[in-house]
Design a protein around this motif. Structure first.
Motif, mmCIF file in Angstrom:
data_model
loop_
_atom_site.group_PDB
_atom_site.id
_atom_site.type_symbol
_atom_site.label_atom_id
_atom_site.label_comp_id
_atom_site.label_asym_id
_atom_site.label_seq_id
_atom_site.Cartn_x
_atom_site.Cartn_y
_atom_site.Cartn_z
ATOM 1 N N LEU A 17 0.823 -1.207 0.000
ATOM 2 C CA LEU A 17 0.000 0.000 0.000
ATOM 3 C C LEU A 17 0.858 1.258 0.000
ATOM 4 O O LEU A 17 0.522 2.246 -0.633
ATOM 5 C CB LEU A 17 -0.925 0.014 1.210
ATOM 6 N N SER A 18 1.968 1.235 0.707
ATOM 7 C CA SER A 18 2.790 2.440 0.811
ATOM 8 C C SER A 18 3.579 2.730 -0.461
ATOM 9 O O SER A 18 3.930 3.871 -0.718
ATOM 10 C CB SER A 18 3.731 2.343 2.006
ATOM 11 N N VAL A 19 3.883 1.725 -1.267
ATOM 12 C CA VAL A 19 4.668 1.970 -2.474
ATOM 13 C C VAL A 19 3.815 2.068 -3.734
ATOM 14 O O VAL A 19 4.294 2.511 -4.757
ATOM 15 C CB VAL A 19 5.750 0.885 -2.695
ATOM 16 N N HIS A 20 2.547 1.686 -3.668
ATOM 17 C CA HIS A 20 1.680 1.714 -4.835
ATOM 18 C C HIS A 20 1.047 3.088 -4.991
ATOM 19 O O HIS A 20 0.286 3.530 -4.156
ATOM 20 C CB HIS A 20 0.592 0.648 -4.700
ATOM 21 N N ASN A 21 1.380 3.790 -6.071
ATOM 22 C CA ASN A 21 0.781 5.093 -6.384
ATOM 23 C C ASN A 21 0.863 6.062 -5.227
ATOM 24 O O ASN A 21 -0.145 6.635 -4.829
ATOM 25 C CB ASN A 21 -0.688 4.917 -6.799
ATOM 26 N N ILE A 22 2.036 6.302 -4.690
ATOM 27 C CA ILE A 22 2.135 7.174 -3.536
ATOM 28 C C ILE A 22 2.228 8.654 -3.893
ATOM 29 O O ILE A 22 2.221 9.484 -3.010
ATOM 30 C CB ILE A 22 3.319 6.785 -2.623
ATOM 31 N N HIS A 23 2.322 8.993 -5.156
ATOM 32 C CA HIS A 23 2.314 10.413 -5.497
ATOM 33 C C HIS A 23 1.680 10.620 -6.855
ATOM 34 O O HIS A 23 1.435 9.704 -7.596
ATOM 35 C CB HIS A 23 3.730 10.990 -5.468
ATOM 36 N N GLY A 24 1.403 11.881 -7.142
ATOM 37 C CA GLY A 24 0.876 12.244 -8.447
ATOM 38 C C GLY A 24 -0.619 12.472 -8.418
ATOM 39 O O GLY A 24 -1.291 12.281 -7.432
ATOM 40 N N VAL A 25 -1.128 12.925 -9.532
ATOM 41 C CA VAL A 25 -2.546 13.175 -9.686
ATOM 42 C C VAL A 25 -3.186 11.874 -10.143
ATOM 43 O O VAL A 25 -2.668 11.193 -11.009
ATOM 44 C CB VAL A 25 -2.783 14.301 -10.718
ATOM 45 N N SER A 55 3.091 20.972 -9.080
ATOM 46 C CA SER A 55 4.017 20.450 -8.078
ATOM 47 C C SER A 55 5.316 20.177 -8.827
ATOM 48 O O SER A 55 5.411 20.438 -10.033
ATOM 49 C CB SER A 55 3.477 19.168 -7.441
ATOM 50 N N LYS A 56 6.285 19.608 -8.141
ATOM 51 C CA LYS A 56 7.543 19.250 -8.822
ATOM 52 C C LYS A 56 7.273 18.236 -9.932
ATOM 53 O O LYS A 56 7.926 18.258 -10.974
ATOM 54 C CB LYS A 56 8.521 18.673 -7.806
ATOM 55 N N GLY A 82 6.032 15.281 4.515
ATOM 56 C CA GLY A 82 6.757 16.544 4.541
ATOM 57 C C GLY A 82 7.414 16.919 3.237
ATOM 58 O O GLY A 82 8.175 17.869 3.189
ATOM 59 N N THR A 83 7.136 16.187 2.145
ATOM 60 C CA THR A 83 7.819 16.494 0.891
ATOM 61 C C THR A 83 6.888 16.968 -0.223
ATOM 62 O O THR A 83 7.372 17.313 -1.286
ATOM 63 C CB THR A 83 8.602 15.271 0.386
ATOM 64 N N THR A 84 5.575 16.990 -0.011
ATOM 65 C CA THR A 84 4.648 17.390 -1.074
ATOM 66 C C THR A 84 4.418 18.898 -1.036
ATOM 67 O O THR A 84 4.142 19.470 0.015
ATOM 68 C CB THR A 84 3.303 16.659 -0.927
ATOM 69 N N LEU A 85 4.538 19.536 -2.198
ATOM 70 C CA LEU A 85 4.297 20.965 -2.336
ATOM 71 C C LEU A 85 3.536 21.195 -3.635
ATOM 72 O O LEU A 85 3.959 20.745 -4.698
ATOM 73 C CB LEU A 85 5.625 21.735 -2.377
ATOM 74 N N PHE A 86 2.396 21.877 -3.552
ATOM 75 C CA PHE A 86 1.685 22.375 -4.723
ATOM 76 C C PHE A 86 1.667 23.890 -4.618
ATOM 77 O O PHE A 86 1.360 24.449 -3.557
ATOM 78 C CB PHE A 86 0.244 21.852 -4.786
ATOM 79 N N PHE A 87 2.020 24.567 -5.707
ATOM 80 C CA PHE A 87 1.994 26.024 -5.746
ATOM 81 C C PHE A 87 1.180 26.452 -6.949
ATOM 82 O O PHE A 87 1.070 25.723 -7.940
ATOM 83 C CB PHE A 87 3.410 26.608 -5.792
ATOM 84 N N CYS A 88 0.579 27.629 -6.840
ATOM 85 C CA CYS A 88 -0.309 28.118 -7.907
ATOM 86 C C CYS A 88 0.011 29.573 -8.221
ATOM 87 O O CYS A 88 0.429 30.334 -7.351
ATOM 88 C CB CYS A 88 -1.772 28.042 -7.473
ATOM 89 N N ASP A 104 3.262 20.128 2.698
ATOM 90 C CA ASP A 104 3.207 19.065 3.703
ATOM 91 C C ASP A 104 3.866 19.542 4.992
ATOM 92 O O ASP A 104 4.958 20.102 4.957
ATOM 93 C CB ASP A 104 3.937 17.814 3.194
ATOM 94 N N GLY A 105 3.188 19.355 6.109
ATOM 95 C CA GLY A 105 3.737 19.734 7.405
ATOM 96 C C GLY A 105 3.307 21.110 7.875
ATOM 97 O O GLY A 105 3.480 21.448 9.037
#
Length: 143
Positions: A17-25, A55-56, A82-88, A104-105
């Protein structure tokens, strides 16, 4: 099943569960670990808002929002926490601003599973499930 085997199976499931699709839209299927962000144009004077969020790893594209229109997306915050950042970027007649809408955080921006934002000329406000809106100034920098 022995307690040891149960623990091994549980550990394997949690690892998958932790490694499957852990980031992205992602698509809109139900996901307990997903964060939803919704941005609403509440600019004064009935102004249209051009919104561009990234995001990155993901560029969500540019969107024109008329008064009270919204743009939404969902994602899973990256691991480790603590590593996710979305900016607009936010643009309307004669104005251009940036804002880090998800860090994140930062509990003021991310203490939510459904993060609802209203955009005003003075800056964006997160609308919590309970209590008063939490308003922020625009990021300093390019205008």
């Amino acid at each position: 099943m022995s307690p040891l085997l149960q623990r091994v199976v549980l550990l394997c499931v949690l690892t998958l569960l932790s490694v499957h699709n852990i980031h992205g839209v992602h698509d809109n299927s139900i996901d307990l670990f997903r964060t939803h962000v919704n941005v609403v144009n509440t600019l004064e004077d009935n102004l249209d808002l051009t919104l561009h969020c990234k995001s990155k790893d993901d560029d969500l594209g540019e969107h024109l929002l008329h008064q009270n229109d919204s743009f939404s997306w969902s994602f899973r915050p990256k691991w480790p926490i603590g590593t996710t950042l979305f900016f607009c970027s936010f643009a309307w007649t004669g104005e251009f601003h940036y804002f880090d809408i998800f860090i994140d955080g930062d509990t003021g921006r991310t203490d939510c599973d459904d993060c609802n934002w209203n955009v005003h000329k003075s800056g964006p406000c997160r609308i919590p499930d309970h209590g008063e809106p939490i308003c922020f100034p625009w990021n300093k920098g390019i205008k």
